[in-house]
Design a protein around this motif. Structure first.
Motif, short mmCIF file in Angstrom:
data_model
loop_
_atom_site.label_atom_id
_atom_site.label_comp_id
_atom_site.label_asym_id
_atom_site.label_seq_id
_atom_site.Cartn_x
_atom_site.Cartn_y
_atom_site.Cartn_z
N ALA A 9 0.83 -1.21 0.00
CA ALA A 9 0.00 0.00 0.00
C ALA A 9 0.86 1.26 0.00
O ALA A 9 0.57 2.23 -0.72
CB ALA A 9 -0.92 -0.02 1.22
N ALA A 10 1.95 1.24 0.80
CA ALA A 10 2.85 2.40 0.83
C ALA A 10 3.52 2.61 -0.51
O ALA A 10 3.64 3.75 -0.99
CB ALA A 10 3.88 2.20 1.94
N ARG A 11 3.96 1.51 -1.15
CA ARG A 11 4.62 1.63 -2.44
C ARG A 11 3.65 2.15 -3.51
O ARG A 11 4.03 2.97 -4.35
CB ARG A 11 5.16 0.26 -2.86
N ALA A 12 2.39 1.71 -3.48
CA ALA A 12 1.43 2.11 -4.51
C ALA A 12 0.73 3.42 -4.19
O ALA A 12 0.05 4.00 -5.05
CB ALA A 12 0.38 1.00 -4.68
N GLY A 13 0.84 3.90 -2.92
CA GLY A 13 0.17 5.13 -2.55
C GLY A 13 -1.32 4.97 -2.40
O GLY A 13 -2.10 5.88 -2.73
N LYS A 17 -6.77 -1.50 2.43
CA LYS A 17 -8.01 -2.11 1.97
C LYS A 17 -8.03 -2.25 0.46
O LYS A 17 -8.46 -3.28 -0.09
CB LYS A 17 -9.20 -1.26 2.43
N THR A 18 -7.51 -1.24 -0.25
CA THR A 18 -7.48 -1.31 -1.71
C THR A 18 -6.56 -2.44 -2.17
O THR A 18 -6.90 -3.18 -3.11
CB THR A 18 -7.00 0.03 -2.30
N VAL A 19 -5.40 -2.56 -1.54
CA VAL A 19 -4.49 -3.65 -1.89
C VAL A 19 -5.17 -5.00 -1.65
O VAL A 19 -5.10 -5.92 -2.47
CB VAL A 19 -3.18 -3.56 -1.09
N SER A 20 -5.87 -5.11 -0.52
CA SER A 20 -6.57 -6.36 -0.21
C SER A 20 -7.62 -6.68 -1.26
O SER A 20 -7.78 -7.84 -1.66
CB SER A 20 -7.23 -6.24 1.17
N ASN A 21 -8.33 -5.65 -1.73
CA ASN A 21 -9.34 -5.87 -2.77
C ASN A 21 -8.71 -6.40 -4.05
O ASN A 21 -9.26 -7.28 -4.71
CB ASN A 21 -10.09 -4.57 -3.06
N VAL A 22 -7.55 -5.87 -4.41
CA VAL A 22 -6.87 -6.33 -5.63
C VAL A 22 -6.39 -7.77 -5.45
O VAL A 22 -6.58 -8.63 -6.33
CB VAL A 22 -5.69 -5.40 -5.97
N VAL A 23 -5.77 -8.04 -4.32
CA VAL A 23 -5.24 -9.38 -4.06
C VAL A 23 -6.35 -10.42 -4.07
O VAL A 23 -6.18 -11.53 -4.57
CB VAL A 23 -4.49 -9.41 -2.71
N THR A 27 -13.73 -6.79 -8.09
CA THR A 27 -13.79 -6.08 -9.37
C THR A 27 -13.95 -4.58 -9.23
O THR A 27 -13.67 -3.83 -10.17
CB THR A 27 -14.96 -6.63 -10.22
N TYR A 28 -14.42 -4.11 -8.05
CA TYR A 28 -14.71 -2.68 -7.93
C TYR A 28 -13.47 -1.89 -7.52
O TYR A 28 -13.42 -1.21 -6.50
CB TYR A 28 -15.86 -2.44 -6.93
N VAL A 29 -12.41 -2.00 -8.33
CA VAL A 29 -11.19 -1.21 -8.18
C VAL A 29 -10.91 -0.55 -9.53
O VAL A 29 -10.93 -1.22 -10.57
CB VAL A 29 -9.99 -2.08 -7.77
N ALA A 30 -10.70 0.76 -9.53
CA ALA A 30 -10.45 1.48 -10.78
C ALA A 30 -9.25 0.89 -11.51
O ALA A 30 -8.26 0.51 -10.86
CB ALA A 30 -10.21 2.96 -10.49
N ARG A 34 -5.77 -0.31 -9.88
CA ARG A 34 -5.39 -1.72 -9.93
C ARG A 34 -4.01 -1.88 -10.54
O ARG A 34 -3.19 -2.67 -10.08
CB ARG A 34 -6.42 -2.53 -10.73
N GLU A 35 -3.74 -1.13 -11.60
CA GLU A 35 -2.44 -1.21 -12.27
C GLU A 35 -1.32 -0.81 -11.33
O GLU A 35 -0.26 -1.46 -11.28
CB GLU A 35 -2.45 -0.31 -13.51
N LYS A 36 -1.52 0.26 -10.53
CA LYS A 36 -0.49 0.69 -9.58
C LYS A 36 -0.24 -0.38 -8.52
O LYS A 36 0.91 -0.65 -8.16
CB LYS A 36 -0.92 2.00 -8.90
N VAL A 37 -1.32 -0.97 -8.04
CA VAL A 37 -1.18 -1.99 -7.00
C VAL A 37 -0.47 -3.23 -7.54
O VAL A 37 0.43 -3.79 -6.90
CB VAL A 37 -2.56 -2.36 -6.42
N GLU A 38 -0.87 -3.66 -8.72
CA GLU A 38 -0.26 -4.86 -9.31
C GLU A 38 1.23 -4.63 -9.57
O GLU A 38 2.04 -5.55 -9.40
CB GLU A 38 -0.98 -5.24 -10.60
N LYS A 39 1.58 -3.41 -9.97
CA LYS A 39 2.99 -3.09 -10.17
C LYS A 39 3.76 -3.17 -8.85
O LYS A 39 4.86 -3.73 -8.78
CB LYS A 39 3.13 -1.69 -10.78
N ALA A 40 3.18 -2.63 -7.79
CA ALA A 40 3.81 -2.68 -6.47
C ALA A 40 3.91 -4.12 -5.96
O ALA A 40 4.93 -4.52 -5.37
CB ALA A 40 3.02 -1.83 -5.49
N LEU A 41 2.89 -4.92 -6.20
CA LEU A 41 2.92 -6.33 -5.80
C LEU A 41 4.08 -7.05 -6.48
O LEU A 41 4.80 -7.84 -5.84
CB LEU A 41 1.60 -7.02 -6.17
#
Length: 347
Positions: A9-13, A17-23, A27-30, A34-41
């Motif tokens: 979450a810190a890396r993606a800004g 909760k948003t990171v958890s939703n992506v993981v 589906t309700y993530v912009a 989602r792209e920022k989170v997946e890159k950080a993951l």
């Protein structure tokens, strides 16, 4: 230690909760988020903590697979496919051997690992529908094999009778009129043997060939030594068979050894066919004609059915709206014709 959701979450800004939703695949993530989170993951090489996730869901992430014999090649190969399908879901598989003993199988049904496993895939030999109906353990259960047909839980199997008839018809089509069978059993749990014997007899009857009990010696087990010994009995008959259908490949491999040791040519003097398509039969001399159950599909279907049960009940619970619809799933098989019935280059 690996990266945490907070690190991602810190890396993606974004929020944890948003990171958890992506993981978790919500589906309700912009798309941009989602792209920022997946890159950080990816950058942090995040790996989900499956144990913690399972605990939150009230599960262990562990299922059990209970089989009669782990050293039987068919069950060993089937186990590998079950494990492959389970690993895709993040599950660990505990494997138990019952030896086909009624007491051991009852222990499995009554939940000796109730607090440890989320579900059970079980191939019984000794217990039947009555024991299954008397089961008090709530652990989700899927059955394999032919011991309990039309029971109160999901069940995956091939049509053994039809498959046995098909392989016997293959031997008849080659001109054989005196066909032996190795694998008949009269014990209460011998459903597989009864179905394969019924298919064998159907094929004989349809071809107008007599059923000769002398050509169907009974056996207590399905190992190579049994096949070798019973083939010796068949060859010692005044009129030995022209072909032999063995109810599994281990029996067939033993029968092949006896025939070759007696100086017979296979298939010229006696043809041999098996059932199960274990790897050994593909490398025997001659290679073995056999019925090949779709073991990968059997395993995958069983895991899918168990997954649905676990998802609908939670570990050890029942659905609030009543029991799920029971499914009898018939898996595919095919007859594989090899050298033991048609000779080299004839398949």
């Amino acid at each position: 230690m690996g990266a945490s959701l907070k690190d991602v979450a810190a890396r993606a800004g974004v929020s944890v909760k948003t990171v958890s939703n992506v993981v978790n695949g919500y589906t309700y993530v912009a798309p941009h988020t989602r792209e920022k989170v997946e890159k950080a993951l990816a950058e942090l090489e995040y790996r989900p903590n499956l144990s913690a996730r399972n605990l939150r869901r009230g599960r262990t992430g562990v299922i059990a697979l209970a089989l009669p014999e782990l050293d039987a090649p068919y069950f060993a190969e089937l186990s590998r496919f079950v494990i492959d399908a389970a690993v895709e879901r993040g599950w660990t598989v505990l494997i138990d051997q019952t030896d086909g003993l009624a007491d051991r199988e009852r222990e499995v049904l009554q939940g000796i690992r109730e607090q440890l496993i989320d579900g059970l895939i079980f191939s019984p030999i000794a217990v039947g529908r009555e024991e299954l109906a008397a089961r008090t353990d709530n652990t989700p259960l899927v059955l394999l094999g032919e011991r309990i047909l039309d029971g109160p839980t999901h069940h995956v199997a091939i049509d053994n009778q039809r498959a046995a008839r098909e392989v016997t018809e293959h031997l008849i089509s080659l001109g054989h009129t005196r066909i032996g069978a190795i694998g008949a059993q009269d014990s209460p749990g011998a459903n597989t043997a009864r179905l394969r014997l019924a298919g064998y007899r159907q094929a004989l009857r349809a071809a107008g060939l007599p059923y000769d009990e002398r050509l169907v010696p009974p056996t207590g087990s399905y190992h190579r030594a049994d096949g070798a010994a019973l083939m010796r009995r068949l060859l010692d008959l005044d009129e030995p068979p022209q072909a032999v259908f063995c109810f599994n490949d281990l029996l067939a491999l033993g029968a092949l050894r006896t025939a070759l040791s007696a100086g017979l040519r296979v298939p010229q003097d006696v043809a041999v066919a098996g059932f199960d398509d274990i790897e050994d039969g593909r490398y025997s001399t001659p290679t073995l004609t056999t019925i090949s159950p779709d073991k990968a599909r059997i395993a995958r279907t069983a895991v899918e059915l168990l997954d649905a049960l676990i998802g609908g009940t939670g570990r050890g619970g029942r659905r609030a709206d009543g029991p799920p619809e029971v499914r009898e799933v018939e898996a595919d098989y095919r007859l594989i014709v090899r050298e033991s019935t048609v000779g080299a280059g004839g398949a």
